[in-house]
Design a protein around this motif. Structure first.
Motif, short mmCIF file in Angstrom:
data_model
loop_
_atom_site.label_atom_id
_atom_site.label_comp_id
_atom_site.label_asym_id
_atom_site.label_seq_id
_atom_site.Cartn_x
_atom_site.Cartn_y
_atom_site.Cartn_z
N ALA A 171 0.87 -1.17 0.00
CA ALA A 171 0.00 0.00 0.00
C ALA A 171 0.91 1.23 0.00
O ALA A 171 2.08 1.14 0.36
N ASP A 172 0.33 2.37 -0.41
CA ASP A 172 1.15 3.57 -0.52
C ASP A 172 0.29 4.82 -0.30
O ASP A 172 -0.86 4.73 0.14
N LEU A 173 0.85 5.98 -0.64
CA LEU A 173 0.13 7.24 -0.49
C LEU A 173 -1.21 7.21 -1.20
O LEU A 173 -2.21 7.70 -0.67
N TYR A 174 -1.26 6.61 -2.38
CA TYR A 174 -2.50 6.58 -3.14
C TYR A 174 -3.54 5.68 -2.48
O TYR A 174 -4.72 6.02 -2.42
N GLN A 176 -0.08 14.87 3.94
CA GLN A 176 -0.10 14.56 2.50
C GLN A 176 -1.33 13.75 2.15
O GLN A 176 -1.98 14.00 1.14
N VAL A 177 -1.65 12.78 2.98
CA VAL A 177 -2.82 11.94 2.73
C VAL A 177 -4.09 12.79 2.72
O VAL A 177 -4.90 12.71 1.80
N GLY A 178 -4.25 13.61 3.76
CA GLY A 178 -5.44 14.45 3.84
C GLY A 178 -5.53 15.46 2.72
O GLY A 178 -6.60 15.67 2.14
N SER A 179 -4.41 16.09 2.40
CA SER A 179 -4.40 17.07 1.30
C SER A 179 -4.82 16.41 -0.01
O SER A 179 -5.58 16.98 -0.79
N ASN A 180 -4.32 15.20 -0.27
CA ASN A 180 -4.67 14.47 -1.49
C ASN A 180 -6.14 14.09 -1.51
O ASN A 180 -6.81 14.21 -2.54
N GLY A 196 -19.79 18.29 4.88
CA GLY A 196 -18.60 18.71 4.15
C GLY A 196 -17.45 18.94 5.11
O GLY A 196 -17.63 18.94 6.33
N VAL A 197 -16.29 19.13 4.57
CA VAL A 197 -15.09 19.39 5.37
C VAL A 197 -15.00 20.89 5.61
O VAL A 197 -14.98 21.67 4.65
N SER A 198 -14.95 21.28 6.87
CA SER A 198 -14.90 22.70 7.21
C SER A 198 -13.49 23.20 7.47
O SER A 198 -13.19 24.37 7.24
N HIS A 199 -12.62 22.34 7.99
CA HIS A 199 -11.27 22.77 8.34
C HIS A 199 -10.27 21.63 8.13
O HIS A 199 -10.61 20.46 8.35
N LEU A 200 -9.06 22.02 7.75
CA LEU A 200 -7.93 21.10 7.69
C LEU A 200 -6.94 21.60 8.73
O LEU A 200 -6.47 22.74 8.63
N ILE A 201 -6.61 20.77 9.69
CA ILE A 201 -5.66 21.15 10.73
C ILE A 201 -4.41 20.29 10.58
O ILE A 201 -4.48 19.06 10.68
N TYR A 202 -3.29 20.94 10.30
CA TYR A 202 -2.01 20.26 10.09
C TYR A 202 -1.23 20.27 11.41
O TYR A 202 -0.81 21.33 11.86
N MET A 203 -1.07 19.12 12.02
CA MET A 203 -0.34 18.99 13.29
C MET A 203 1.05 18.43 12.98
O MET A 203 1.20 17.23 12.77
N ALA A 204 2.06 19.32 12.93
CA ALA A 204 3.41 18.90 12.54
C ALA A 204 3.31 18.02 11.30
O ALA A 204 3.81 16.92 11.25
N ALA A 205 2.59 18.56 10.30
CA ALA A 205 2.24 17.77 9.13
C ALA A 205 2.75 18.41 7.85
O ALA A 205 3.14 19.58 7.84
N PHE A 206 2.71 17.64 6.79
CA PHE A 206 3.16 18.09 5.49
C PHE A 206 2.01 18.70 4.71
O PHE A 206 1.03 18.02 4.42
N ALA A 207 2.13 19.98 4.39
CA ALA A 207 1.16 20.67 3.55
C ALA A 207 1.89 21.05 2.27
O ALA A 207 2.59 22.05 2.22
N MET A 208 1.77 20.22 1.28
CA MET A 208 2.53 20.39 0.03
C MET A 208 1.66 20.96 -1.07
O MET A 208 0.47 20.67 -1.14
#
Length: 156
Positions: free
Chosen positions: A51-54, A84-88, A106-118
């Protein structure tokens, strides 16, 4: 659970499993939130990886889509690789896009906790290379012949 509170979906980081977030989940549930933390398929210790990012992104998209179809307002809490997973996976699931399709959730917020926002089309290793730090990667992680990526010192 209070219907006025959003549903929280934790997208966990690499080398983590939902149990890694147990204290956070318990605290959030005690505060009246409905919390979900689906286990990412890539964190199954399979060697070589199967399994992978996709695969992870497909799981999270399906999971959050089902919550959205059920009328839930979702906040995604994304940790580390989970960013990365959530952003994708959450593209097009924002409240406004879902409302245009006649969906109540629907999704109201994305919270990045020491996360990758690419940026779109960019991966974490692309950024490492861009900043000239590829020589430091082997200090933190080891890429085995079977493409398994292991942390060299997971405790710290």
């Amino acid at each position: 659970m209070s219907p006025s509170k959003p549903t929280l979906v934790i997208v966990h980081g690499g080398w983590h499993v939902p149990e890694s977030y147990e204290k956070l989940i318990v605290a959030l549930e005690a505060a009246g939130y409905e919390v979900h933390c689906p286990r990412l398929p890539s964190m199954n210790q399979s060697r070589p990886p199967n399994a992978d990012l996709y695969t992870d992104s497909d799981l999270i998209r399906a999971y959050v889509s089902s919550l959205v179809r059920a009328g839930r307002t979702v906040i995604a809490l994304m940790h580390s690789y989970g960013g990365q997973v959530g952003s994708n996976s959450l593209v097009g699931l924002v409240i406004e896009s879902c409302a245009a399709l006649g969906l109540a959730g629907g999704v109201s917020h994305l919270i990045y906790m020491a996360a990758f926002a690419m940026p779109e089309g960019v991966g974490m290793m692309d950024k490492v290379k861009e900043f000239g730090h590829m020589d430091l990667v082997s200090i933190a992680v080891n890429f085995d012949e079977d493409n398994t990526c292991l942390s060299n010192d997971p405790k710290t």
